[in-house]
Design an enzyme around this catalytic site. Structure first.
Site, PDB file in Angstrom:
ATOM      1  N   HIS A   1       0.985  -1.163  -0.084  1.00 30.75           N
ATOM      2  CA  HIS A   1      -0.028   0.065   0.027  1.00 30.75           C
ATOM      3  C   HIS A   1       0.995   1.420   0.176  1.00 30.75           C
ATOM      4  CE1 HIS A   1      -3.485   2.021  -0.005  1.00 30.75           C
ATOM      5  NE2 HIS A   1      -4.384   1.166   0.642  1.00 30.75           N
TER       6      HIS A   1
ATOM      7  N   ASP B   1      -2.361   1.890  -4.452  1.00 26.01           N
ATOM      8  CA  ASP B   1      -3.634   1.986  -3.734  1.00 26.01           C
ATOM      9  C   ASP B   1      -4.832   0.875  -4.301  1.00 26.01           C
ATOM     10  OD1 ASP B   1      -2.781   4.366  -2.397  1.00 26.01           O
ATOM     11  OD2 ASP B   1      -3.359   5.487  -4.186  1.00 26.01           O
TER      12      ASP B   1
END
Length: 675
Positions: free
Chosen positions: A645, A649
């Site tokens: 992450h 995204d």
């Protein structure tokens, strides 16, 4: 002139290496590229070859020493320099002048083809099956005394702690003597068999006829009966079934028949070639005899266990249809009629009838209660009426050997409680070798050590989460089935599902460069890689390795398929080079090889993602065509994507997976197959 051997650069950002083992000693003579030592880094374990030919004059770093890249670890020179161990330091600065003459001297012509064996038998020795391997265990003899073999024809199967492999015949001729039995562990260089011509076979064959008294009547009439475990087919034809060719494999496609109706075959002689989504292989004949009927054509896909051919003797060929009508009745004459077997073999069965074990004095059809047996042992048990569930194996990991079956047949191992019910433990995917691990504590190997360290470290320094998409692989499956034979014929490699996954993923990584990226937390910089260097997870006996297909975006599906086979083969045979394990920007792991539907793979930075490919399974799915919903059986797969992450995204991960899904479900790969 002496030459300094330096610690080489073993990968990007690798500055040092630890010497795990010297394969040569001071005074040993080495050739160019002959392995000198084994070195371990935090990325790879590998062998370091000799850069020149000569004699090792001095070893400057010991085992377990950690040496910087470029550090001198040994000195190699001429034989007459051996006493002068102090001299190499002055001579080392001029390696360039040495390399020319050194490389010209040791060049040897390719070894000539092995000659046919003569009347004087040729010794067959246990070969060296890898560096530091000193012995091998014979798991199965593929030939018997009296059999004729060609050069490079497989003789036996051998297992070591690094590899399971077939040993080919070094010469052409007749096997006159076998000196080591199945399950024997033999030192490298020890003689395990002798091969001569037909005349040389006469005397040794008589010597080998004595070990088992029961086998004497069989061996006196035809010399082909040297392998009693696999009897010749009699007038009643024997069914040849599609074998189980791997875990979760339920069917196989016949790519080529190697024999035709009327052909005579020997035991274990190849009958046909079969292809599955995991392996292409030859299917051997379970018995000797004449092919009386072929029940499945080339390109037919046949379920495991289905009858594909029948083998009998020449008389059986005349009326195979009549034999089919009463298979149950045929099985009795097969055991009672053969003239080769004396009535002596029926006596143990009558004696067994007086014992509790007699009630189960037939071979268990499923074999589910048996830890592990070879097909030859199973056939031997069937021949002698021995229930393998009542036999205690004396081989490695409780494995039942030929000697155990013969002992049970002679009544040496028939305890009264043998007929008691046995717990039906599953033996699927069970490695009997691992039985010896129970109750022990052992030092882990280098690959396990690195895997443990890197995976824990990865979870600590990256923000990992997994997103799962489901993909309909039906069109890819149909395309693959349609083009497999032509693909194999043209490109020489099997067309599995993995090249399709790789092609779709590589294209998606080019289209989504933010996934083919790396994040540097210290400099707060993101690197978007220009090339897709795809790591492929490979399961090896030593542990998990992830060799890299470099510049995968430039490869076609045939090139990808060949690269996968090459890397997997070299991974399992300890032949990878340092560059093969470095530079990866994304990883694919086949989690479905043992039937797993999904998983949560762990990525290893600086990579930002790893994609798992689950098992492809048929199940009912609601599909919509022209606005109408219907339920159809489709071939479905889950694709779990673990991503960092810090780099990607969730929405970007979803878009990346959607691109892959669309490519696979559309399945417009015809032009990529290069047929």
């Amino acid at each position: 002139m002496a030459f300094s051997v330096e610690m080489p650069e073993l990968g990007e950002s690798v500055t040092e290496g630890t010497i795990t083992q010297w394969l040569k000693s001071v005074g040993d003579t080495v050739e160019v590229d002959e392995p000198l030592l084994e070195v371990s880094t935090d990325k790879v374990d590998t062998e370091i070859p000799s850069p020149v030919a000569g004699v090792i004059l001095e070893i400057k770093a010991e085992e377990d020493d950690t040496v910087d890249v470029g550090g001198v670890i040994a000195i190699i020179g001429d034989a007459d320099e051996t006493p002068a161990n102090e001299a190499p330091a002055d001579e080392a600065p001029a390696p360039a002048e040495e390399e020319e003459p050194v490389k010209e001297e040791p060049k040897k012509e390719a070894a000539p083809e092995a000659p046919a064996a003569t009347g004087a038998a040729t010794d067959v020795e246990m070969p060296e099956l890898g560096e530091s391997v000193t012995e091998g265990t014979i798991t199965q003899w593929l030939k018997a005394v009296g059999d004729t073999v060609e050069v490079d024809e497989p003789l036996l199967e051998v297992s070591t702690d690094k590899v399971d492999t077939e040993i080919p015949s070094p010469v052409a001729g007749t096997i006159v003597e076998i000196l080591a039995d199945e399950d024997d562990t033999v030192d490298v260089g020890a003689v395990i068999a002798r091969i001569g011509d037909a005349n040389a076979a006469a005397a040794p064959a008589e010597e080998e006829a004595a070990p088992a008294e029961e086998e004497e009547p069989v061996k006196e009439e035809p010399k082909k009966e040297a392998a009693p475990e696999a009897p010749a087919a009699t007038g009643a034809a024997t069914d040849v079934e599609m074998p189980e060719l791997g875990e979760s494999v339920t069917e196989g496609t016949i790519t080529q028949w190697l024999k035709a109706v009327g052909d005579t075959v020997e035991v274990d002689e190849p009958l046909l070639e079969v292809s599955t989504d995991k392996v292409d292989t030859e299917i051997p004949s379970p018995v000797a005899g004449t092919i009386v009927e072929i029940l499945a054509d080339e390109d037919d896909t046949v379920d495991v266990g289905a009858v594909i051919a029948r083998i009998g003797d020449a008389n059986a060929a005349a009326a195979p249809a009549e034999e089919e009508a009463a298979p149950a009745e045929e099985e009795e004459p097969v055991k009672e009629e053969p003239k080769k077997e004396e009535p002596k073999k029926e006596e143990p069965k009558k004696e067994a009838a007086t014992t509790p074990a007699a009630a189960s004095a037939t071979v268990s059809a499923s074999g589910d209660n048996v830890p592990y047996v070879t097909p030859l042992v199973r056939k031997l048990a069937e021949k002698h009426g021995v229930d393998l569930n009542t036999v205690t194996g004396t081989g490695i990991g409780g494995r039942i050997r030929k000697q155990d079956v013969l002992a049970a047949a002679n009544g040496e191992a028939a305890p009264a409680e043998a007929a008691a019910p046995v717990s039906a433990w599953s033996t699927k995917s069970v490695d009997p070798e691992k039985a010896k691990l129970r109750g022990t504590t052992q030092k882990v190997n280098r690959i396990r050590e690195i895997t443990a360290m890197k995976t824990v470290e990865a979870l600590q320094i990256s923000a990992q989460l997994t997103q799962l998409h489901e993909v309909d692989m039906t069109r890819v499956a149909e395309l693959r089935k349609k083009n497999k034979p032509a693909f194999i014929e043209k490109h020489g490699v099997n067309l599995t599902y993995l090249p399709f996954f790789v092609k779709a993923v590589v294209e998606a990584l080019v289209s989504h460069p933010n996934v083919n990226a790396s994040f540097n937390a210290k400099t707060k910089e993101m690197t978007y890689h220009s090339s897709v260097n795809l790591s492929i997870a490979v399961d090896t006996p030593a542990g998990l390795l992830t060799p890299v297909i470099h510049d995968a975006q430039d490869l076609s599906i045939p090139e990808i398929a060949k690269a996968i086979v090459d890397l997997a083969d070299r991974s399992r045979n300890n032949k990878l080079k340092p560059n093969d394990l470095s530079g990866g920007t994304f990883t694919i792991t086949n989690i479905g090889s043992e039937g797993a539907l999904s998983d949560t793979p762990i990525l290893v930075p600086p990579q930002a993602g790893i994609l798992g490919t689950g098992a492809i399974v048929k199940r009912p799915v609601v599909i919509t065509e022209d606005g109408i919903d219907s339920i159809a059986i489709r071939q479905m797969v889950f694709l779990p994507l673990t991503y960092d992450h810090q780099v990607v995204d969730g929405a970007d991960a979803g878009r990346f997976l959607t691109t892959i899904k669309d490519r696979l479900e559309t399945a417009n790969f015809e032009g990529d197959l290069q047929l």
